[in-house]
Scaffold this active site. Structure first.
Site, PDB file in Angstrom:
ATOM      1  N   SER A  15       0.853  -1.193   0.000  1.00  0.00           N
ATOM      2  CA  SER A  15       0.000   0.000   0.000  1.00  0.00           C
ATOM      3  C   SER A  15       0.890   1.245   0.000  1.00  0.00           C
ATOM      4  O   SER A  15       2.119   1.139   0.001  1.00  0.00           O
ATOM      5  CB  SER A  15      -0.916  -0.031   1.215  1.00  0.00           C
ATOM      6  OG  SER A  15      -0.153  -0.081   2.384  1.00  0.00           O
ATOM      7  N   GLY A  18       0.912   5.676  -3.679  1.00  0.00           N
ATOM      8  CA  GLY A  18       0.470   6.899  -4.343  1.00  0.00           C
ATOM      9  C   GLY A  18      -0.495   6.593  -5.470  1.00  0.00           C
ATOM     10  O   GLY A  18      -0.489   7.246  -6.517  1.00  0.00           O
ATOM     11  N   ASP A  73      -8.052  10.707  -0.502  1.00  0.00           N
ATOM     12  CA  ASP A  73      -7.828  10.752  -1.947  1.00  0.00           C
ATOM     13  C   ASP A  73      -8.793  11.716  -2.647  1.00  0.00           C
ATOM     14  O   ASP A  73      -8.459  12.266  -3.699  1.00  0.00           O
ATOM     15  CB  ASP A  73      -7.961   9.356  -2.565  1.00  0.00           C
ATOM     16  CG  ASP A  73      -6.652   8.574  -2.451  1.00  0.00           C
ATOM     17  OD1 ASP A  73      -5.582   9.208  -2.481  1.00  0.00           O
ATOM     18  OD2 ASP A  73      -6.694   7.339  -2.309  1.00  0.00           O
ATOM     19  N   LYS A 190       9.611  -9.492  -9.878  1.00  0.00           N
ATOM     20  CA  LYS A 190       8.826 -10.649  -9.405  1.00  0.00           C
ATOM     21  C   LYS A 190       7.560 -10.274  -8.620  1.00  0.00           C
ATOM     22  O   LYS A 190       6.486 -10.818  -8.895  1.00  0.00           O
ATOM     23  CB  LYS A 190       9.720 -11.577  -8.566  1.00  0.00           C
ATOM     24  CG  LYS A 190       9.118 -12.941  -8.294  1.00  0.00           C
ATOM     25  CD  LYS A 190       9.087 -13.834  -9.516  1.00  0.00           C
ATOM     26  CE  LYS A 190      10.412 -14.533  -9.681  1.00  0.00           C
ATOM     27  NZ  LYS A 190      10.553 -15.157 -11.005  1.00  0.00           N
ATOM     28  N   CYS A 378     -10.277  25.647  12.786  1.00  0.00           N
ATOM     29  CA  CYS A 378     -11.232  24.874  13.576  1.00  0.00           C
ATOM     30  C   CYS A 378     -10.784  24.793  15.035  1.00  0.00           C
ATOM     31  O   CYS A 378     -10.958  25.761  15.772  1.00  0.00           O
ATOM     32  CB  CYS A 378     -11.449  23.505  12.936  1.00  0.00           C
ATOM     33  SG  CYS A 378     -13.058  22.842  13.345  1.00  0.00           S
ATOM     34  N   GLN A 382     -10.616  27.656  18.256  1.00  0.00           N
ATOM     35  CA  GLN A 382     -11.049  27.446  19.640  1.00  0.00           C
ATOM     36  C   GLN A 382      -9.881  27.713  20.595  1.00  0.00           C
ATOM     37  O   GLN A 382     -10.038  28.324  21.647  1.00  0.00           O
ATOM     38  CB  GLN A 382     -11.607  26.025  19.781  1.00  0.00           C
ATOM     39  CG  GLN A 382     -12.806  25.810  18.835  1.00  0.00           C
ATOM     40  CD  GLN A 382     -13.329  24.370  18.792  1.00  0.00           C
ATOM     41  OE1 GLN A 382     -12.761  23.477  19.403  1.00  0.00           O
ATOM     42  NE2 GLN A 382     -14.417  24.171  18.062  1.00  0.00           N
ATOM     43  N   ARG A 459     -17.946  19.852  16.366  1.00  0.00           N
ATOM     44  CA  ARG A 459     -19.149  19.872  17.201  1.00  0.00           C
ATOM     45  C   ARG A 459     -19.270  21.161  18.009  1.00  0.00           C
ATOM     46  O   ARG A 459     -20.350  21.631  18.293  1.00  0.00           O
ATOM     47  CB  ARG A 459     -19.116  18.719  18.208  1.00  0.00           C
ATOM     48  CG  ARG A 459     -19.412  17.387  17.590  1.00  0.00           C
ATOM     49  CD  ARG A 459     -19.531  16.284  18.627  1.00  0.00           C
ATOM     50  NE  ARG A 459     -19.203  15.037  17.976  1.00  0.00           N
ATOM     51  CZ  ARG A 459     -20.038  14.373  17.161  1.00  0.00           C
ATOM     52  NH1 ARG A 459     -21.252  14.821  16.949  1.00  0.00           N
ATOM     53  NH2 ARG A 459     -19.654  13.256  16.578  1.00  0.00           N
ATOM     54  N   HIS A 504     -12.939  24.840   7.738  1.00  0.00           N
ATOM     55  CA  HIS A 504     -11.681  24.274   7.230  1.00  0.00           C
ATOM     56  C   HIS A 504     -11.400  24.786   5.816  1.00  0.00           C
ATOM     57  O   HIS A 504     -11.749  24.116   4.841  1.00  0.00           O
ATOM     58  CB  HIS A 504     -11.766  22.745   7.188  1.00  0.00           C
ATOM     59  CG  HIS A 504     -11.728  22.089   8.523  1.00  0.00           C
ATOM     60  ND1 HIS A 504     -10.548  21.834   9.180  1.00  0.00           N
ATOM     61  CD2 HIS A 504     -12.720  21.646   9.324  1.00  0.00           C
ATOM     62  CE1 HIS A 504     -10.813  21.239  10.341  1.00  0.00           C
ATOM     63  NE2 HIS A 504     -12.124  21.121  10.456  1.00  0.00           N
ATOM     64  N   GLU A 506      -8.778  24.762   4.216  1.00  0.00           N
ATOM     65  CA  GLU A 506      -7.796  23.931   3.486  1.00  0.00           C
ATOM     66  C   GLU A 506      -8.464  23.009   2.469  1.00  0.00           C
ATOM     67  O   GLU A 506      -7.843  22.635   1.475  1.00  0.00           O
ATOM     68  CB  GLU A 506      -6.926  23.123   4.468  1.00  0.00           C
ATOM     69  CG  GLU A 506      -7.614  22.005   5.238  1.00  0.00           C
ATOM     70  CD  GLU A 506      -8.248  22.438   6.552  1.00  0.00           C
ATOM     71  OE1 GLU A 506      -8.598  23.625   6.679  1.00  0.00           O
ATOM     72  OE2 GLU A 506      -8.407  21.590   7.453  1.00  0.00           O
TER      73      GLU A 506
HETATM   74  N1  GLN Z   1     -12.728  19.151  18.502  1.00  0.00           N
HETATM   75  C1  GLN Z   1     -13.279  20.384  18.038  1.00  0.00           C
HETATM   76  C2  GLN Z   1     -14.765  20.289  17.781  1.00  0.00           C
HETATM   77  O1  GLN Z   1     -15.309  19.237  17.658  1.00  0.00           O
HETATM   78  C3  GLN Z   1     -12.566  20.841  16.778  1.00  0.00           C
HETATM   79  C4  GLN Z   1     -12.782  19.951  15.602  1.00  0.00           C
HETATM   80  C5  GLN Z   1     -11.858  20.249  14.460  1.00  0.00           C
HETATM   81  O2  GLN Z   1     -10.840  20.894  14.638  1.00  0.00           O
HETATM   82  N2  GLN Z   1     -12.174  19.750  13.302  1.00  0.00           N
HETATM   83  O3  GLN Z   1     -15.435  21.292  17.687  1.00  0.00           O
END
Ligand code: GLN
Length: 538
Positions: A15, A18, A73, A190, A378, A382, A459, A504, A506
């Site tokens: 595995s 790539g 992926d 092989k 994220c 916090q 969450r 996020h 990214e």
């Molecule tokens: N643990 C945090 C939440 O659930 C942040 C989650 C995260 O960074 N994706 O809110």
């Protein structure tokens, strides 16, 4: 109506070859010929989706616009094809079995014995076909390695597709390893012969071999592989290690892989147009400057856990013609200060669980006080809010209820609807939400618009009870999800660049379209590198 052509990508020997990059690269090459391409990943494990899996085992969980928690992926697919994937572009054996079992309970199969062939394989084929509307070519990657028990039903479904869709409409590409034995200074074919034999036992003869190798194959090796694996010489493709994954389409193209594929599938297309992609690779290979970004994550030894963050940083570098060096920080190190002395930016990525949290809070504090560009994603938002509450608002012991359920100052907390959640799978705040930006904020400047939408997976949220306190002291809520009045972005005043997002970003960054926040974060890091250098010279 278009007849969709199918390309099945399997993996042999080991595995982590790539396969996803190889699949994405042929997707890209075919797209560059003007074809409508889609990608699909089948994961042979029993989890219904990867959402509940530890990234340490299976890498990052990639989130699509429509809120599916998918295999990493899919991130490559989106980045290479510059195109959105959806929940239908990834499914697991668990999901397939779940669907079939639900139908069995409903009575859809009354009177019959429900079996792997045909019921499971039919469901798999339905899912293959479900992504082909308006699509010229579907590239379908089958997870795992040929020979695994788990991937058998998927391979069987791929074999049946060959029969049903017709010879000219299905192509099998096998990605395999040609190990180099140092002692004898030889490449060995092989293991590949064996894995091709395994495929043939199942009824699949590969049309193309993609050979991962440390050393050039040379004509003799190619001839040998061709002969033993019964693949034409021109379809034995070499996949050497390259500096950047974004070079792989070009490496394949130079060997004529796209022409081979088009010939086998009997397709006529326009000439390739890879201009914008070539520009990306050129910028990557010839950076004008360099910055170091500290990544304060938990899985420091396992890079795949932060795949999209890494890639988005590289894209931010492309936008600034800068090489981005990523330094993984050990947030449990009490001398973390020293690790930060020569970095130009700090990124705190998403995360779950309380390991290393205090270290991350310390890192955010250093970024704030020492005016190092800070980007929180994220959990990183916090952390910024917790740090600011403790050290600026002096709310001693302020925390997220994720890490301290009894804190006096729950600055990060669950919304009521999350408190009643019982099932852990697919119940976070997931997928795209709109966000309104504050005029004149860093975010506004980056996006160039006031209305954006971004992907979520968490969450917990900023507790609105503390919002005014935070804002009055200089941590501005620069982005709000208005329908629910949720804080989506915070920014620090009087700082070169300090911004954190509850979403996020990214996931939406692409090499051909770097994300504006990553672009501006790297720009701030470049700025810091330059001022540092001019101070050193003064
Ligand atoms: N643990 C945090 C939440 O659930 C942040 C989650 C995260 O960074 N994706 O809110």
């Amino acid at each position: 109506m278009t007849t969709t052509k199918y390309i099945f990508v399997t993996g042999g020997v080991v595995s982590s070859l790539g396969k996803g990059i190889s699949a994405s690269s042929i997707g890209k090459l075919l797209q560059a010929r003007g074809l409508a391409v889609t990608m699909l990943k089948c994961d042979p494990y029993i989890n219904v989706d990867p959402g509940t899996m530890n990234p340490f085992q299976h890498g990052e969980v990639f989130v699509t616009e429509d809120g599916a928690e998918t295999d990493l992926d899919l991130g490559h697919y989106e980045r290479f094809l510059n195109k959105e994937m959806h929940h239908t572009n990834n499914f697991t054996a668990g999901r397939v079995y779940q669907t079939v079992l639900e139908r069995e309970r409903r009575g859809d199969f009354l009177g019959t014995t429900v079996q792997v062939i045909p019921h499971i394989t039919d469901e798999i084929k339905n899912r293959f076909r479900a992504v082909t509307k308006g699509v010229d070519v579907a590239v379908i990657e089958i997870g795992g390695t040929v020979g695994d028990i788990e991937s058998l039903p998927f391979l069987e479904a791929a074999r049946q597709m060959g029969l049903e869709a017709g010879k000219d409409n299905v192509l099998y590409m096998h990605v395999t390893l040609i190990p180099y034995i140092k002692a004898s200074e030889e490449l060995k074919t092989k293991p590949t012969q064996h894995s091709v034999q395994k495929l043939r036992e199942i009824g699949i003869s590969p049309d193309v071999l993609v050979c991962r190798t440390e050393k050039p194959l040379g004509p003799e090796m190619r001839a040998k592989l061709s002969m033993f694996c019964s693949v034409p010489k021109e379809s034995v493709i070499e996949a050497p290690d390259v500096e950047s994954i974004y070079e792989v389409p070009t490496v394949f193209h130079k060997q004529g892989l796209d022409d081979q594929i088009l010939m086998i599938l009997r397709m006529r297309t326009q000439a390739k147009d890879l201009e914008s992609w070539d520009r990306v690779v050129d910028r990557l290979k010839h950076p004008k400057r360099e910055v170091t970004i500290a990544l304060a994550g938990k899985y420091t030894d396992y890079k795949d856990a932060y795949k999209s963050v890494n890639e988005a940083l590289i894209h931010g570098g492309i936008a600034n013609e800068a090489k981005v060096r990523i330094r993984f920080l050990d947030t449990t190190d009490p001398k973390i200060h020293e690790q930060l002395s020569d970095v130009h930016g700090i990124l705190v990525p998403g995360g779950f669980g309380d390991r290393g949290i205090e270290g991350k809070i310390r890192v955010a504090q250093l970024a704030r006080e020492e005016k190092i560009p800070y980007f929180g994603l994220c959990l990183g938002l916090q952390i910024a809010v917790i740090e600011f509450s403790r050290n600026v608002l002096k709310l001693s012991g302020a925390h997220s209820t994720e890490f301290d359920a009894k804190t006096r100052y729950p600055v990060i907390d669950l919304l009521p609807e999350q408190k009643s959640v019982k099932n852990m799978g697919a119940t976070m705040r997931l997928g795209t939400y709109e966000c309104t930006l504050k005029k004149g904020s860093l975010a506004h400047k980056a996006y160039g618009t006031l209305n954006i939408s971004e992907r979520h997976r968490h969450r917990y949220e900023v507790n609105n009870k503390f919002r005014k306190l935070l804002e009055d002291a200089g941590l501005s809520a620069a982005g709000i999800h208005a329908p629910k009045n949720l804080v989506e972005i915070v920014e620090l005043k009087d700082h070169p660049w300090y911004l954190a997002t509850q979403f996020h970003p990214e996931f939406k960054s692409r090499p051909e379209a770097p994300h504006p926040l990553f672009r501006d974060f790297i720009a701030a890091a470049v700025e810091r590198a330059q001022t540092k250098r001019s101070h050193a010279h003064a």
